[in-house]
Write an enzyme that holds these catalytic residues in place. Structure first.
Site, PDB file in Angstrom:
ATOM      1  N   ASP A 153      -4.235 -23.233  29.226  1.00  0.00           N
ATOM      2  CA  ASP A 153      -3.288 -23.716  28.223  1.00  0.00           C
ATOM      3  C   ASP A 153      -2.679 -22.534  27.485  1.00  0.00           C
ATOM      4  OD1 ASP A 153      -2.590 -25.762  26.060  1.00  0.00           O
ATOM      5  OD2 ASP A 153      -3.509 -24.634  24.737  1.00  0.00           O
ATOM      6  N   ASP A 172      -0.265 -22.872  23.817  1.00  0.00           N
ATOM      7  CA  ASP A 172      -0.384 -22.879  22.433  1.00  0.00           C
ATOM      8  C   ASP A 172      -1.727 -22.860  21.980  1.00  0.00           C
ATOM      9  OD1 ASP A 172       2.399 -22.726  21.817  1.00  0.00           O
ATOM     10  OD2 ASP A 172       2.463 -24.449  22.972  1.00  0.00           O
TER      11      ASP A 172
END
Length: 230
Positions: free
Chosen positions: A12, A14
């Site tokens: 991922d 953020d």
């Protein structure tokens, strides 16, 4: 017998690789003030890991302004976050070191983010596009996290099965997405602890996480999951 490493590691963006949630926080709170309101802590937490449409819906509901045009709000927010990202985004502790270690080990990587492509490309100036074989963005999949579609799409683009991969995530939506796709999951909560599904390993940070740790995580996941083992 030597345990094989993951077929790929799916990261991922953020809150996992970059400490961008604080920048999103600035922009979201500014937008709320622009609309004459104040964003609640509860609504802000619910936005972590969500796509733009969900975020706009949560914002407008929280402000008691459901009549607001989500496209207008999304455009305002994208412009502000782009400006903040352009100044450089700090890395999460241990994140870039882990990416480099995975790449050095010859393991394929994907960036799997709910952020839209235009903004992700700005962040990739900091993260390094060369560090990922595949980049899968929120506006490029039929459904976003917590749906498994992003992780399934990333694995397919890499030519591997999600059950042979390890996903690294920071949010409830992201963990749910990767878990539903069948990947072994390492959760590193960025904002606050949250309940995780069975067989999801939790670390306080990515500091000192090694390729051997990811390999062991996948082996344990397979041993405990008949579906994954099959």
């Amino acid at each position: 017998m030597n345990t094989p490493p993951p077929a790929a590691v799916l990261f991922d963006m953020d809150g996992t690789l970059i400490d961008s949630e604080k920048l999103w926080d600035v922009a979201l709170r500014e937008l709320a003030v622009h609309y004459g309101g104040q964003l609640s802590a509860e609504a802000r937490m619910a936005m972590v890991g969500s796509d733009m449409a969900t975020t706009m819906g949560l914002l407008h509901e929280d402000l008691g302004q459901p009549w607001r045009d989500p496209a207008t709000g999304a455009a305002w927010l994208t412009r502000r976050v782009t400006a903040l990202f352009s100044a450089g985004v700090p890395a999460r502790p241990g994140a870039f070191e882990l990416v480099r270690a995975v790449r050095t080990a010859g393991i394929r990587t994907a960036l799997v983010t709910s952020t839209e492509r235009a903004l992700a490309d700005v962040a990739l100036h900091t993260i390094g596009r060369r560090n990922f074989d595949v980049v899968c963005c929120g506006d490029e999949v039929p459904a976003t996290k917590p749906d498994p579609a992003p992780y399934l799409a990333a694995a397919a683009a890499l030519g591997v099965s999600a059950v042979d991969c390890v996903a690294v995530e920071d949010s409830p939506a992201g963990v749910a997405s990767a878990h539903a796709a069948g990947a072994a999951v390492l959760a590193v909560p960025a904002e606050a602890p949250f309940p995780v599904p069975d067989r999801v390993q939790v670390r306080a940070s990515l500091c000192d996480v090694t390729v051997a740790d990811l390999t062991a995580l996948l082996a344990a996941y397979r041993a405990d999951s008949p579906v994954a083992a099959g």
